[in-house]
Design a protein around this motif. Structure first.
Motif, short mmCIF file in Angstrom:
data_model
loop_
_atom_site.label_atom_id
_atom_site.label_comp_id
_atom_site.label_asym_id
_atom_site.label_seq_id
_atom_site.Cartn_x
_atom_site.Cartn_y
_atom_site.Cartn_z
N VAL A 33 1.02 -1.17 -0.03
CA VAL A 33 0.17 -0.54 -0.04
C VAL A 33 1.18 0.87 0.47
O VAL A 33 0.66 2.10 -0.62
CB VAL A 33 -0.85 -0.17 0.94
CG1 VAL A 33 -1.55 1.42 1.10
CG2 VAL A 33 -1.54 -1.54 1.27
N VAL A 34 2.03 0.99 0.68
CA VAL A 34 1.85 2.55 0.67
C VAL A 34 3.68 2.62 -0.13
O VAL A 34 3.62 3.72 -0.51
CB VAL A 34 3.40 2.33 2.33
CG1 VAL A 34 5.03 3.92 2.62
CG2 VAL A 34 2.83 2.85 3.36
N GLN A 35 4.25 1.50 -1.00
CA GLN A 35 4.66 1.83 -1.94
C GLN A 35 3.42 2.05 -3.39
O GLN A 35 4.05 2.48 -3.94
CB GLN A 35 5.87 0.50 -2.55
CG GLN A 35 6.67 0.53 -1.59
CD GLN A 35 7.40 -0.61 -1.50
OE1 GLN A 35 7.81 -1.50 -2.47
NE2 GLN A 35 8.47 -1.02 -0.24
N GLY A 36 2.53 1.60 -3.08
CA GLY A 36 1.29 1.63 -4.55
C GLY A 36 1.22 3.53 -3.81
O GLY A 36 1.14 4.15 -5.38
N LEU A 37 0.94 3.45 -3.03
CA LEU A 37 0.23 5.29 -3.33
C LEU A 37 1.56 6.03 -3.01
O LEU A 37 1.37 7.29 -4.20
CB LEU A 37 0.18 5.38 -1.49
CG LEU A 37 -1.40 4.52 -1.14
CD1 LEU A 37 -1.29 5.71 0.45
CD2 LEU A 37 -2.51 4.62 -1.75
N ALA A 38 3.31 6.04 -3.26
CA ALA A 38 4.03 6.72 -3.78
C ALA A 38 3.75 6.82 -5.28
O ALA A 38 4.24 8.06 -5.93
CB ALA A 38 5.62 5.51 -3.02
N TRP A 39 3.55 5.73 -5.88
CA TRP A 39 4.57 5.19 -7.79
C TRP A 39 3.02 6.11 -7.62
O TRP A 39 3.03 6.50 -8.77
CB TRP A 39 3.80 3.48 -7.28
CG TRP A 39 3.99 3.48 -9.48
CD1 TRP A 39 4.81 3.18 -9.80
CD2 TRP A 39 2.66 4.22 -9.79
NE1 TRP A 39 4.73 2.91 -11.28
CE2 TRP A 39 3.42 3.24 -11.22
CE3 TRP A 39 1.79 3.99 -9.77
CZ2 TRP A 39 2.30 3.25 -12.64
CZ3 TRP A 39 0.53 3.68 -10.33
CH2 TRP A 39 1.15 3.62 -12.26
#
Length: 212
Positions: A116-122
């Motif tokens: 989730v965290v990396q996806g939001l950053a992407w």
């Protein structure tokens, strides 16, 4: 070619589809969690008081910062927008639910955290690359352009990881929404209520499932 508007927005009138989606979405910890807990020296702390209503973040520190929550809010509302019957996802606390979920110390939850965290950053990085702004500041049309690429049945290779994020985030959004009182009402779920008769699923549902 099917787009995000065609296939990925939630048609909340198709109740049976979301009963199935919500029941599978959370992938709640299995008995392996109990085994992990039993083997842990320190454990996860004391059992919560199940009769108490806890505030968001009271049981463990939350993960998402303000910028991440802004991105999560518009993405959740893009997945489950408001309609004439029900509010959008963020209005019923779905972002709080997702933040609590990925912040919990249990193995399954911790596996979802980097997704989730990396996806939001992407999403923000891709929004900056394409439109020179963060995802939360884009127009709905611009957000849909990005989501078209990561919600396709077979996403292009460069979007493979983002597509995994989107699939999991969409599942968490559905699970969070349809386990709220408003979400259950939207599904016309009546729960443990005695019924004098049961006519079975409607013919149109059976036909859609290939059972009629």
């Amino acid at each position: 070619m099917e787009t995000f508007n065609d296939t990925m927005r939630v048609d909340r009138r198709t109740a049976l589809k979301w009963v199935l989606a919500a029941s599978a979405a959370l992938q709640l910890p299995t008995s392996s969690l109990a085994q992990d807990t039993a083997k842990s020296v320190t454990g996860y702390g004391k059992d919560p008081n199940l009769l108490k209503l806890y505030k968001i973040g009271e049981l463990w520190p939350l993960t998402l910062n303000d910028a991440q929550r802004a991105t999560a809010t518009v993405l959740s509302d893009l997945i489950i927008p408001a309609d004439e019957q029900s509010p959008a996802a963020a209005k019923v606390g779905v972002v709080d639910f997702i933040d609590e979920w990925i912040s919990a110390p249990y193995p399954d939850n911790q596996r979802d955290k980097p997704v989730v965290v990396q996806g939001l950053a992407w999403l923000d990085q891709e929004s900056q690359r394409r439109f020179k702004n963060n995802f939360s500041a884009l127009t709905e049309e611009e957000r849909v352009v990005i989501c078209d690429d990561i919600s396709a049945a077979k996403a292009a290779a460069q979007f493979a990881e983002a597509a995994k994020f989107f699939a999991r985030y969409r599942a968490l959004t559905a699970g969070g929404y349809y386990t709220t009182p408003l979400g259950m009402k939207d599904l016309k779920y009546v729960g443990n209520v005695a019924m004098t008769t049961f006519e079975g699923p409607p013919p149109e549902v059976l036909k859609k499932l290939g059972l009629a």
